[in-house]
Design a protein around this motif. Structure first.
Motif, mmCIF file in Angstrom:
data_model
loop_
_atom_site.group_PDB
_atom_site.id
_atom_site.type_symbol
_atom_site.label_atom_id
_atom_site.label_comp_id
_atom_site.label_asym_id
_atom_site.label_seq_id
_atom_site.Cartn_x
_atom_site.Cartn_y
_atom_site.Cartn_z
ATOM 1 N N VAL A 153 48.225 -26.333 -7.335
ATOM 2 C CA VAL A 153 48.855 -25.033 -7.081
ATOM 3 C C VAL A 153 48.026 -23.900 -7.685
ATOM 4 C CG1 VAL A 153 51.184 -25.957 -6.810
ATOM 5 C CG2 VAL A 153 50.408 -25.246 -9.089
ATOM 6 N N LEU A 154 47.331 -24.152 -8.790
ATOM 7 C CA LEU A 154 46.449 -23.128 -9.349
ATOM 8 C C LEU A 154 45.248 -22.884 -8.445
ATOM 9 C CD1 LEU A 154 46.481 -23.960 -13.179
ATOM 10 C CD2 LEU A 154 47.739 -22.172 -11.959
ATOM 11 N N LEU A 155 44.784 -23.929 -7.771
ATOM 12 C CA LEU A 155 43.729 -23.750 -6.767
ATOM 13 C C LEU A 155 44.236 -22.840 -5.648
ATOM 14 C CD1 LEU A 155 40.925 -24.567 -5.619
ATOM 15 C CD2 LEU A 155 42.069 -26.492 -4.507
ATOM 16 N N GLY A 156 45.491 -23.062 -5.232
ATOM 17 C CA GLY A 156 46.090 -22.201 -4.216
ATOM 18 C C GLY A 156 46.258 -20.773 -4.700
ATOM 19 N N ALA A 157 46.499 -20.590 -5.992
ATOM 20 C CA ALA A 157 46.617 -19.235 -6.546
ATOM 21 C C ALA A 157 45.273 -18.536 -6.607
ATOM 22 C CB ALA A 157 47.232 -19.309 -7.947
ATOM 23 N N ALA A 158 44.204 -19.309 -6.833
ATOM 24 C CA ALA A 158 42.878 -18.713 -6.974
ATOM 25 C C ALA A 158 42.326 -18.212 -5.638
ATOM 26 C CB ALA A 158 41.912 -19.738 -7.589
ATOM 27 N N LEU A 159 42.564 -18.944 -4.570
ATOM 28 C CA LEU A 159 41.949 -18.609 -3.278
ATOM 29 C C LEU A 159 42.229 -17.185 -2.819
ATOM 30 C CD1 LEU A 159 42.392 -21.927 -1.252
ATOM 31 C CD2 LEU A 159 40.231 -20.799 -1.816
ATOM 32 N N PRO A 160 43.488 -16.725 -2.778
ATOM 33 C CA PRO A 160 43.727 -15.364 -2.288
ATOM 34 C C PRO A 160 43.103 -14.280 -3.160
ATOM 35 C CG PRO A 160 45.764 -16.652 -2.265
ATOM 36 C CD PRO A 160 44.760 -17.425 -3.045
ATOM 37 N N LEU A 161 43.103 -14.480 -4.485
ATOM 38 C CA LEU A 161 42.544 -13.481 -5.379
ATOM 39 C C LEU A 161 41.021 -13.453 -5.288
ATOM 40 C CD1 LEU A 161 44.898 -13.993 -8.430
ATOM 41 C CD2 LEU A 161 44.757 -11.970 -6.970
ATOM 42 N N VAL A 162 40.402 -14.615 -5.185
ATOM 43 C CA VAL A 162 38.956 -14.656 -4.978
ATOM 44 C C VAL A 162 38.581 -13.886 -3.721
ATOM 45 C CG1 VAL A 162 37.038 -16.175 -4.341
ATOM 46 C CG2 VAL A 162 38.503 -16.777 -6.272
ATOM 47 N N ASP A 163 39.353 -14.087 -2.649
ATOM 48 C CA ASP A 163 39.005 -13.454 -1.373
ATOM 49 C C ASP A 163 39.277 -11.967 -1.351
ATOM 50 O OD1 ASP A 163 38.509 -14.993 1.622
ATOM 51 O OD2 ASP A 163 38.465 -16.149 -0.215
ATOM 52 N N PHE A 164 40.145 -11.473 -2.227
ATOM 53 C CA PHE A 164 40.345 -10.027 -2.302
ATOM 54 C C PHE A 164 39.077 -9.345 -2.808
ATOM 55 C CE2 PHE A 164 41.624 -6.070 -4.304
ATOM 56 C CZ PHE A 164 42.512 -5.532 -3.390
ATOM 57 N N PHE A 165 38.369 -9.997 -3.748
ATOM 58 C CA PHE A 165 37.214 -9.378 -4.392
ATOM 59 C C PHE A 165 35.876 -9.867 -3.860
ATOM 60 C CE2 PHE A 165 40.661 -8.787 -7.400
ATOM 61 C CZ PHE A 165 40.462 -7.491 -7.827
ATOM 62 N N ILE A 166 35.865 -10.993 -3.169
ATOM 63 C CA ILE A 166 34.588 -11.603 -2.790
ATOM 64 C C ILE A 166 33.803 -10.737 -1.809
ATOM 65 C CG2 ILE A 166 35.367 -12.950 -0.779
ATOM 66 C CD1 ILE A 166 33.770 -15.330 -1.959
ATOM 67 N N VAL A 167 34.514 -9.873 -1.059
ATOM 68 C CA VAL A 167 33.828 -9.069 -0.043
ATOM 69 C C VAL A 167 33.190 -7.816 -0.619
ATOM 70 C CG1 VAL A 167 35.324 -9.875 1.806
ATOM 71 C CG2 VAL A 167 35.924 -7.809 0.575
ATOM 72 N N ASN A 168 33.519 -7.434 -1.870
ATOM 73 C CA ASN A 168 33.014 -6.165 -2.406
ATOM 74 C C ASN A 168 31.494 -6.072 -2.344
ATOM 75 O OD1 ASN A 168 35.515 -5.089 -2.931
ATOM 76 N ND2 ASN A 168 35.509 -5.550 -5.114
ATOM 77 N N VAL A 169 30.798 -7.124 -2.790
ATOM 78 C CA VAL A 169 29.338 -7.075 -2.796
ATOM 79 C C VAL A 169 28.751 -7.436 -1.441
ATOM 80 C CG1 VAL A 169 29.087 -7.501 -5.263
ATOM 81 C CG2 VAL A 169 29.254 -9.428 -3.704
ATOM 82 N N ALA A 170 29.586 -7.931 -0.510
ATOM 83 C CA ALA A 170 29.103 -8.279 0.827
ATOM 84 C C ALA A 170 29.245 -7.137 1.823
ATOM 85 C CB ALA A 170 29.855 -9.509 1.354
ATOM 86 N N LEU A 171 29.953 -6.069 1.464
ATOM 87 C CA LEU A 171 30.225 -4.986 2.413
ATOM 88 C C LEU A 171 28.960 -4.338 2.980
ATOM 89 C CD1 LEU A 171 33.342 -3.226 0.827
ATOM 90 C CD2 LEU A 171 33.264 -4.624 2.900
ATOM 91 N N PRO A 172 27.931 -4.028 2.174
ATOM 92 C CA PRO A 172 26.724 -3.439 2.774
ATOM 93 C C PRO A 172 26.092 -4.341 3.830
ATOM 94 C CG PRO A 172 26.705 -3.156 0.392
ATOM 95 C CD PRO A 172 27.837 -4.094 0.696
#
Length: 477
Positions: A29-48
């Protein structure tokens, strides 16, 4: 005294006893908690890179971030209610499977608008999965086991937000199989497959003993309240603040007031509304939620602004921009491990100490930006990032424990949904407000002064968090 945690869910001899969450189930369940939060921030450096590859305008790129965050925030409480009604394990499995499919759709998106649509669907999937994590922990653990599980949840949440940005930079630069930015979404697919396998084996099924039907009017009014606030704040600057943004902001207080009135009426009639106003009679929940707002606004705003500043201003690549925050992540993790022992000894007094440390760290990073610009990177940010990471680790896990500490198990889904919705809406609001402030200041002040000004505004938010934390209950139930 040691406690044994089994790797499989077990039921006691009495039918009334809840199933136990074993060690493997907690990991899942902690793995399930990590996925959405990781994906909220993972795109920040990929936007350019996304913008260059898909010829996307700045407004559309903001929708890639905001579409996910807004859909996520709008549907979280509903996701908690559906878990109470149909079974939390069932919703967790369904939400995780949908998250994997929508991540695949993001990674294969042929154009920018397809990516936006897939991100909205991904946020909706996360909203079905994440509330079940907290509700399952609340329903299947008690005493020291619950305290440990909630501490691990808080540590997972904070670490995921920082690790997401670092991982995004590494994946973009690695360009695995020439996938470029697409790998930041495709990496979710194998993780989801592992998570589904583990969840089917180790996560027990729970549901509310007295499930209530879905509160349709409350759901629509909550959605209207969040949308009328977050969408114009997120898109307004890039769109030039057209009339619709002002009309939407003007409609927000009316939508929020109508939502409160409908929920209060349902609560007084003995029904269970989507967000029961009576839930806020719990002092620990109410005061903890007040702390989540400024903390999350500052956290997400900082992550977005520093990613833009390091790449577009300091000229760092995605890996260097991501790794500049590695000291924050490492120290956060180490202090999170010590958090439960500190709370057991000093209670919630560790939270204002954490706010003070975060303030010192943020001040050091502000000074580094002022003195070293544009030569700003890992070395220059290291002292401040390390101190700030220690301070954040002493706040977030403890605050999350406080919020749910006195919520009855029968309302675990509702309480978890309210808490995560507050957190997620505040994360989206942080990008919308601090991000908009920073990008608006850049043309007139330059990148360095805009960054310093924005960090000083965040420092005021940290001070507010510290002051509010003085009103927390001294001990955690």
């Amino acid at each position: 005294m040691t406690e044994t945690i089994t790797s499989r869910p077990v039921r006691t001899g009495t039918p009334e006893a809840p199933p136990a969450l074993g060690g493997l189930g907690l990991f899942t369940v902690l793995l399930g908690a990590a996925l959405p939060l990781v994906d909220f921030f993972i795109v920040n450096v990929a936007l350019p890179t996304i913008g260059a590859d898909l010829s996307a305008s700045e407004a559309v790129l903001e929708l890639v971030v905001a579409g996910y965050g807004v859909a996520y925030a709008v549907l979280l409480v509903l996701g908690g209610r559906l878990g109470d009604l149909f079974g939390r394990r069932r919703l967790f499995l369904g939400g995780m499977a949908a998250f994997g499919l929508t991540s695949l759709a993001c990674g294969l998106a042929p154009d920018a608008w397809s990516l936006v649509a897939a991100r909205v669907a991904q946020g909706a999937s996360a909203a079905a999965m994440l509330p079940q994590v907290l509700a399952t922990i609340q329903a299947t653990t008690t005493g020291p086991r619950r305290a440990r599980a909630m501490s691990l949840y808080g540590a997972t949440a904070g670490l995921s937000m920082v690790a997401g940005q670092i991982l995004g930079g590494v994946l973009v630069a690695a360009d695995i199989a020439s996938t470029g930015w697409r790998s930041v979404f495709l990496v979710n697919v194998p993780v989801v497959l592992v998570g589904l396998f583990l969840a089917a084996r180790a996560v027990p099924e729970t549901r509310s003993a007295r499930p209530e039907p879905v509160d349709v009017p409350g759901t629509f009014l909550l959605a209207a309240s969040i949308l009328t606030l977050l969408v114009p704040l997120t898109e307004g600057r890039a769109a030039g603040w057209p009339l619709w943004t002002w009309l939407s902001l003007a409609a927000f207080p009316f939508a929020a007031a109508a939502f409160y009135a409908v929920e209060r009426r349902a609560d007084r009639a003995g029904r269970t509304p989507l967000v029961p106003p009576s839930l806020f009679a719990i002092v620990s929940l109410r005061r903890g939620l007040l702390l989540i707002v400024p903390f999350s606004i500052g956290f997400s705003g900082f992550m977005f602004v520093i990613a833009v500043a390091l790449q577009q201003g300091a000229g760092l690549g995605p890996v260097a921009a991501g790794l500049a925050l590695a000291p924050l992540a490492v120290v956060f993790f180490l202090f999170s491990l010590a958090g439960p022992r500190l709370v057991a000894r000093y209670g919630t007094r560790v939270v204002p100490v954490g706010a003070a440390l975060q303030g010192v760290g943020l001040a050091l990073m502000t000074l580094a930006a002022w003195r070293s610009w544009p030569d700003l990177g890992l070395v220059e940010l290291l002292p401040g990032a390390a101190v700030a990471g220690a301070g954040q680790a002493l706040q977030l896990p403890v605050i999350l424990r406080v919020v749910l500490s006195e919520v009855p198990a029968v309302r675990a889904g509702v309480g978890g949904g309210v808490m995560v919705t507050t957190q997620q809406a505040s994360l989206a609001l942080g990008v919308a407000t601090l991000g908009t402030l920073f990008l608006s200041l850049v043309p007139g002040m330059g990148m360095r002064d805009a960054l310093v000004t924005t960090l000083l505004v965040q420092l005021a938010g940290v001070a507010l968090t510290g002051l509010l934390s003085l009103r927390l209950p001294r001990t955690i139930a």
